[in-house]
Design an enzyme around this catalytic site. Structure first.
Site, PDB file in Angstrom:
ATOM      1  N   SER A   1      81.334  28.769  47.741  1.00 37.78           N
ATOM      2  CA  SER A   1      81.612  30.342  47.277  1.00 37.78           C
ATOM      3  C   SER A   1      81.318  30.622  46.039  1.00 37.78           C
ATOM      4  O   SER A   1      80.355  30.336  45.247  1.00 37.78           O
ATOM      5  CB  SER A   1      82.959  30.657  48.086  1.00 37.78           C
ATOM      6  OG  SER A   1      83.210  32.241  47.903  1.00 37.78           O
TER       7      SER A   1
ATOM      8  N   ASP B   1      78.800  36.151  57.441  1.00 39.64           N
ATOM      9  CA  ASP B   1      78.993  35.995  56.005  1.00 39.64           C
ATOM     10  C   ASP B   1      78.554  36.890  55.454  1.00 39.64           C
ATOM     11  O   ASP B   1      76.917  36.843  55.243  1.00 39.64           O
ATOM     12  CB  ASP B   1      78.844  34.690  55.602  1.00 39.64           C
ATOM     13  CG  ASP B   1      79.305  34.259  54.091  1.00 39.64           C
ATOM     14  OD1 ASP B   1      79.748  35.290  53.439  1.00 39.64           O
ATOM     15  OD2 ASP B   1      79.379  33.285  53.628  1.00 39.64           O
TER      16      ASP B   1
ATOM     17  N   HIS C   1      82.478  32.781  56.575  1.00 36.47           N
ATOM     18  CA  HIS C   1      82.849  31.837  55.056  1.00 36.47           C
ATOM     19  C   HIS C   1      83.968  31.326  55.138  1.00 36.47           C
ATOM     20  O   HIS C   1      85.012  31.486  55.984  1.00 36.47           O
ATOM     21  CB  HIS C   1      82.923  33.396  54.329  1.00 36.47           C
ATOM     22  CG  HIS C   1      82.887  33.035  52.914  1.00 36.47           C
ATOM     23  ND1 HIS C   1      81.742  32.590  52.219  1.00 36.47           N
ATOM     24  CD2 HIS C   1      83.746  32.828  51.846  1.00 36.47           C
ATOM     25  CE1 HIS C   1      82.055  32.604  50.974  1.00 36.47           C
ATOM     26  NE2 HIS C   1      83.363  32.524  50.912  1.00 36.47           N
TER      27      HIS C   1
END
Length: 392
Positions: free
Chosen positions: A238, A333, A363
């Site tokens: 991320s 996501d 995610h």
């Protein structure tokens, strides 16, 4: 005795850490001869330690309580079970309506996985790694890193500098401990997980500069870390995936030794909230469009900062001469479109890239190998590519 995390249990992570301090701690002595004890202080995740070795009950038979959510009709049953548990732990207003300090106190996806494991009698083998804490000097202060050293093998090891997620605002090396342990155990490399400073207390480009400083520190201290300086990769999830990509660019542009590989797991790669995946998964959990806007608002000094290629990787004008990359994305996501776009851009620039979008997961899935087959597959793919790079 293990305790199930509850929203109302009263600081369970800190309580659990105290209870198990003497049974799960591991300490080593750093260069300054000051001994620092690193417990599996992410103890809320302690039962996930070693999940990279595979669970005896691997979660494939998990059944959600309700129908698939409207925002994720293709979600797998195990993934939905984790999300249902996470949603039950986070009561009150959504995190993007809270202050950064309040959001940091909320339950994490790792907490949800721990509860799912306990509720379903899922056990895992302990990780065969030792950990120690180190202090890294950066501009204006110091940051903490956690060093994961495999118990097997012999020095010098390959190395991985790992950056955790959390939108440059929340989470920590504790919340992403499972991923770092998995990479250390499966690759046989020393993993250095970086606790960079976070927003809004520290705005852009602090996290990026801290991350680059930590990478250079690993290069300069490779011998004491038992790492081969010629075999150091970067990795992140991320916001951490964004940092790993940015560090690769910063190394190239500052004539610093390049990482041998970059592992980018659902990286933040742009600032466009109208991509296909942002629109399709605008209300997804645990990451959605409002949450991403909240992260950017906290980290950027102004929207103009998003023009930097360190933030908007997909706007970088020069992607040549960067390390080979592995890019892993989740289907459900908001970041999927730009993550894949960046992988495509790297390939067009002549960079060797292996990339895959994992269907049915959200995610944060990468660190959930204890219960998600897609996470086990993604970790295997990442490890395979890292090992290829290390053996060159």
């Amino acid at each position: 005795m293990r305790e199930r995390i509850s929203q109302n249990s009263g600081l369970p992570m800190f309580f659990l850490a105290f209870v198990v301090l003497f049974t799960v701690s591991c300490s080593q002595t750093n260069e300054d001869q000051a001994t620092e004890t690193e417990t599996t202080e992410q103890v809320a995740n302690a039962d996930m330690d070693g999940m990279q070795n595979g669970a005896m009950n691997n979660g494939e038979n998990l059944e959600p309580k309700g129908p698939a959510p409207a925002w994720g009709p293709t979600i797998t049953d195990p993934m939905q079970v984790v999300i249902e548990e996470l949603d039950s732990l986070i009561t009150g207003p959504p995190l993007f309506e809270r202050s950064a300090q309040q959001a940091r106190q909320a339950a994490t996806p790792a907490d949800a996985v721990k509860n799912v494991m306990m509720d379903n009698n899922i056990e895992v083998a302990p990780a065969k790694v030792d950990t120690t804490g180190r202090t890294v000097p950066v501009e204006g202060g110091n940051i903490h890193v956690r060093v994961y050293t495999p118990q097997g093998g012999s020095a010098p090891y390959s190395g991985i500098v790992y950056y955790h997620g959390g939108g440059w605002v929340i989470a920590s090396i504790d919340a992403y401990d499972a991923s770092a342990r998995a990479l250390a155990d499966k690759t046989g490399a020393v993993v250095v997980s970086v606790g960079y400073r976070q927003a809004p207390e520290y705005k852009f480009p602090t996290a990026h500069n801290d991350s680059f400083a930590a990478y250079k520190w690993v290069l300069n201290n490779a011998q004491s870390l038992q790492i081969n300086p010629d075999k150091i990769a970067v990795a992140g999830e991320s916001a951490g995936g964004n940092l790993a990509a940015a560090v690769s660019m910063m190394a190239r542009d500052n004539n610093v030794k390049l990482p041998i590989h970059q592992l980018l797991v659902y990286p933040i790669a742009g600032y466009d909230f109208n991509t296909e995946s942002y629109n399709k998964y605008a209300e997804a959990h645990p990451l959605n469009k409002p949450f991403m806007k909240w992260f950017f608002e906290k980290y950027l000094n102004s929207p103009k900062d998003a023009d930097s290629p360190l933030i908007s990787l997909v706007k970088a004008k020069n992607l040549k001469n960067l390390p080979p990359a592995t890019v892993i994305n989740a289907q459900i996501d908001p970041l999927q479109t730009e993550g894949q776009m960046y992988a495509d851009m790297l390939q067009k620039a002549g960079i060797p890239v292996r990339t895959k979008v994992y269907d049915g997961v959200t995610h944060e899935f990468f660190g959930m190998a204890a219960v998600l087959p897609q996470a086990r597959e993604a970790q295997s793919m990442a490890v395979e590519e890292l090992k290829k790079a290390f053996n060159k």
